[in-house]
Write a protein that holds these residues in place. Structure first.
Motif, short mmCIF file in Angstrom:
data_model
loop_
_atom_site.label_atom_id
_atom_site.label_comp_id
_atom_site.label_asym_id
_atom_site.label_seq_id
_atom_site.Cartn_x
_atom_site.Cartn_y
_atom_site.Cartn_z
N CYS A 175 44.05 -76.61 -16.13
CA CYS A 175 42.80 -77.34 -15.95
C CYS A 175 42.76 -77.84 -14.51
O CYS A 175 43.75 -78.40 -14.01
N MET A 176 41.64 -77.63 -13.84
CA MET A 176 41.47 -78.05 -12.45
C MET A 176 40.23 -78.93 -12.36
O MET A 176 39.17 -78.57 -12.87
N VAL A 177 40.38 -80.06 -11.68
CA VAL A 177 39.26 -80.97 -11.48
C VAL A 177 38.91 -80.95 -10.00
O VAL A 177 39.79 -81.08 -9.14
N PHE A 178 37.62 -80.80 -9.71
CA PHE A 178 37.14 -80.67 -8.34
C PHE A 178 36.13 -81.76 -8.01
O PHE A 178 35.36 -82.18 -8.88
N ARG A 179 36.13 -82.17 -6.76
CA ARG A 179 35.06 -83.00 -6.20
C ARG A 179 34.26 -82.10 -5.28
O ARG A 179 34.81 -81.50 -4.35
N ILE A 180 32.97 -81.99 -5.55
CA ILE A 180 32.10 -81.11 -4.77
C ILE A 180 31.29 -81.98 -3.81
O ILE A 180 30.35 -82.66 -4.22
N VAL A 197 28.17 -73.46 -6.93
CA VAL A 197 29.57 -73.54 -6.51
C VAL A 197 30.50 -73.15 -7.66
O VAL A 197 31.44 -72.37 -7.49
N VAL A 198 30.24 -73.69 -8.85
CA VAL A 198 31.10 -73.42 -10.00
C VAL A 198 31.05 -71.94 -10.38
O VAL A 198 32.09 -71.33 -10.65
N LYS A 199 29.87 -71.35 -10.38
CA LYS A 199 29.76 -69.92 -10.71
C LYS A 199 30.50 -69.06 -9.71
O LYS A 199 31.12 -68.05 -10.07
N ALA A 200 30.48 -69.45 -8.43
CA ALA A 200 31.20 -68.69 -7.41
C ALA A 200 32.71 -68.77 -7.66
O ALA A 200 33.41 -67.74 -7.57
N MET A 201 33.22 -69.96 -7.96
CA MET A 201 34.66 -70.11 -8.23
C MET A 201 35.07 -69.33 -9.48
O MET A 201 36.08 -68.62 -9.47
N VAL A 202 34.29 -69.44 -10.55
CA VAL A 202 34.61 -68.76 -11.80
C VAL A 202 34.61 -67.25 -11.60
O VAL A 202 35.53 -66.55 -12.06
N ALA A 203 33.63 -66.72 -10.90
CA ALA A 203 33.55 -65.28 -10.67
C ALA A 203 34.74 -64.78 -9.85
O ALA A 203 35.32 -63.73 -10.17
N ALA A 236 33.52 -81.27 -11.09
CA ALA A 236 33.57 -80.11 -11.99
C ALA A 236 34.99 -79.98 -12.54
O ALA A 236 35.97 -80.20 -11.82
N THR A 237 35.08 -79.63 -13.80
CA THR A 237 36.37 -79.37 -14.44
C THR A 237 36.34 -77.94 -14.96
O THR A 237 35.49 -77.58 -15.76
N ILE A 238 37.29 -77.14 -14.47
CA ILE A 238 37.36 -75.73 -14.84
C ILE A 238 38.68 -75.48 -15.55
O ILE A 238 39.74 -75.87 -15.07
N ASP A 259 42.48 -72.65 -1.75
CA ASP A 259 42.26 -72.01 -0.45
C ASP A 259 40.83 -71.49 -0.27
O ASP A 259 40.42 -71.22 0.85
N LEU A 260 40.08 -71.35 -1.36
CA LEU A 260 38.68 -70.92 -1.24
C LEU A 260 37.88 -71.91 -0.41
O LEU A 260 36.96 -71.52 0.31
N GLY A 261 38.18 -73.19 -0.55
CA GLY A 261 37.49 -74.22 0.24
C GLY A 261 36.09 -74.53 -0.24
O GLY A 261 35.32 -75.16 0.49
N LEU A 262 35.73 -74.11 -1.46
CA LEU A 262 34.39 -74.40 -1.97
C LEU A 262 34.26 -75.84 -2.45
O LEU A 262 33.16 -76.40 -2.44
N ALA A 263 35.36 -76.43 -2.88
CA ALA A 263 35.37 -77.80 -3.37
C ALA A 263 36.78 -78.37 -3.21
O ALA A 263 37.75 -77.62 -3.09
N GLU A 264 36.88 -79.68 -3.21
CA GLU A 264 38.17 -80.36 -3.07
C GLU A 264 38.83 -80.48 -4.44
O GLU A 264 38.27 -81.06 -5.37
N MET A 265 40.02 -79.91 -4.57
CA MET A 265 40.76 -80.01 -5.82
C MET A 265 41.43 -81.37 -5.87
O MET A 265 42.25 -81.69 -5.00
N ILE A 266 41.10 -82.17 -6.88
CA ILE A 266 41.65 -83.53 -6.93
C ILE A 266 42.69 -83.70 -8.04
O ILE A 266 43.45 -84.67 -8.01
N GLU A 267 42.74 -82.76 -8.98
CA GLU A 267 43.71 -82.87 -10.07
C GLU A 267 43.95 -81.51 -10.70
O GLU A 267 43.01 -80.71 -10.83
N THR A 268 45.19 -81.25 -11.08
CA THR A 268 45.51 -80.03 -11.82
C THR A 268 46.42 -80.38 -12.97
O THR A 268 47.18 -81.36 -12.93
#
Length: 95
Positions: free
Chosen positions: A7-12, A24-30, A52-54, A79-88
């Motif tokens: 589980c990854m939590v992001f701050r966009i 942003v979420v669709k780009a990361m998921v794809a 976002a939580t993925i 490393d994609l840099g689309l959003a800041e990962m704040i928790e895993t």
């Protein structure tokens, strides 16, 4: 059988609408699906547009291999840099 669940939590940042978040979420998921062939979905924080939580999962027969692949997946997404990962969170389940 070994199941790896992450589980990854992001701050966009710079996101001011659900439409922008969805992009942003669709780009990361794809990218995750194409690169790692993993099951991926947005699992929480659906109505919060700057968070976002993925969730991801992988199945295999080697615990070390699943752990290594999920670690690579987490690094790839960061490393994609689309959003800041704040928790895993990562869990490996042997059945």
């Amino acid at each position: 059988m070994v199941v790896g669940v992450g589980c990854m939590v992001f701050r966009i940042h710079e996101c001011h609408s659900l439409k922008a978040k969805r992009k942003v979420v669709k780009a990361m998921v794809a990218r995750i699906r194409n690169h790692f062939n993993a099951s991926v979905a947005e699992v929480a924080d659906n109505d919060i547009y700057q968070r976002a939580t993925i969730g991801v999962s992988m199945v295999g027969n080697d615990r070390r291999l699943i752990n290594a692949k999920l670690d690579k997946l987490f690094n790839f997404v960061e490393d994609l840099g689309l959003a800041e990962m704040i928790e895993t969170d990562l869990e490996i389940i042997s059945l």
